[in-house]
Design an enzyme around this catalytic site. Sequence first.
Site, PDB file in Angstrom:
ATOM      1  CG  HIS A   1      -5.858  -1.699  -0.617  1.00  0.00           C
ATOM      2  ND1 HIS A   1      -4.977  -1.307  -1.595  1.00  0.00           N
ATOM      3  CD2 HIS A   1      -5.407  -1.163   0.544  1.00  0.00           C
ATOM      4  CE1 HIS A   1      -4.038  -0.553  -1.054  1.00  0.00           C
ATOM      5  NE2 HIS A   1      -4.273  -0.451   0.247  1.00  0.00           N
ATOM      6  CB  SER A  42      -0.967  -0.031   1.197  1.00  0.00           C
ATOM      7  OG  SER A  42      -1.962   0.953   1.077  1.00  0.00           O
ATOM      8  CG  ASP A  93      -6.677  -1.980  -4.318  1.00  0.00           C
ATOM      9  OD1 ASP A  93      -7.251  -0.947  -3.907  1.00  0.00           O
ATOM     10  OD2 ASP A  93      -5.455  -2.167  -4.216  1.00  0.00           O
TER      11      ASP A  93
END
Length: 314
Positions: free
Chosen positions: A281, A153, A251
């Site tokens: 995600h 991320s 995501d």
Amino acid sequence: MPLHPRIADFLADLPAPPDGPLDPQIMRAVEESQVPAPADRLPLHRVEDTVATTPVGDVPVRIYTPVETDSYGLLVYFHGGAFFLGSLDTHDHVARNLAKATGLKVISVGYRRAPEAAFPAGLDDCLAVVRWAADHGDTLGWDGTTLALAGDSSGGTFVAAVAALAHDEGFDRITHQILYYPSLDLDFDTERYPSLRDNAEGYGVETAGLKGFNSFYLDSGADPADPRVSPIKRDDLTGLPPALIVTAEYDPMRDEGELYGARLTEAGIPATVRRYAGANHGFVQNFSWIPEFAGVFEETAQFLRGDLPTRQEQ
């Protein structure tokens, strides 16, 4: 395929977010309360906390040694958390799994976070620790070969930015970059990528919340137009290390990661993109225990060894 049923069940049981502005301290406390006790964590030969003394200050690091041997390749890991969440503890299990799967000595970086630390403090810490690792190779038992970067991320954002900054500074010892569902464009204009619309709601991280979650970082001086903040905006990607980019089907940020992989390939950089079907995600941090996703660490190891099969989707 549909969202994995175990993820769907988890999301269905999540309480509604509280009204009002986000409170970093409360959110961090909730995260830390979910960290397993040390005795319940994946055992390795040695795990030690220390401090990397760098030109930008002392940076906490946690070093994971998978087995006892004479020397190791190195992997420097940057945790995720929208630049204000995450810590050495919340992502300890990711670093442990990386060390076990790859056989590399993993150095996890406790970089400074927003909003307390203004941009580019966290980025500076990450780059400084990479240089520190290379400078202290003898102490770390580095074999002088692999010096990889990995991050999930926002940690993937730092991977791409650090790789580019190191290249610009003539530091050419980084051998690989591994980005798990990276956030590479902090513009958040929903017209930029179809995944921002197609995966806007119902998958844990929602498009409407991206600006708010990243506001602590952006309000600290991080300009979305700056390639150090949005690495996909960098014009020249030549000279960067080979990349593995792992994305998740559900995501909102899926497409920017995959576009970055395509742009690296166009620039002549070997780049492998892996889209995990049924994943959302954060799945490497939150759901890598699910059998369909557990192979992400072995695939990382295969990429580092240079023998990753050329499949595009799991």
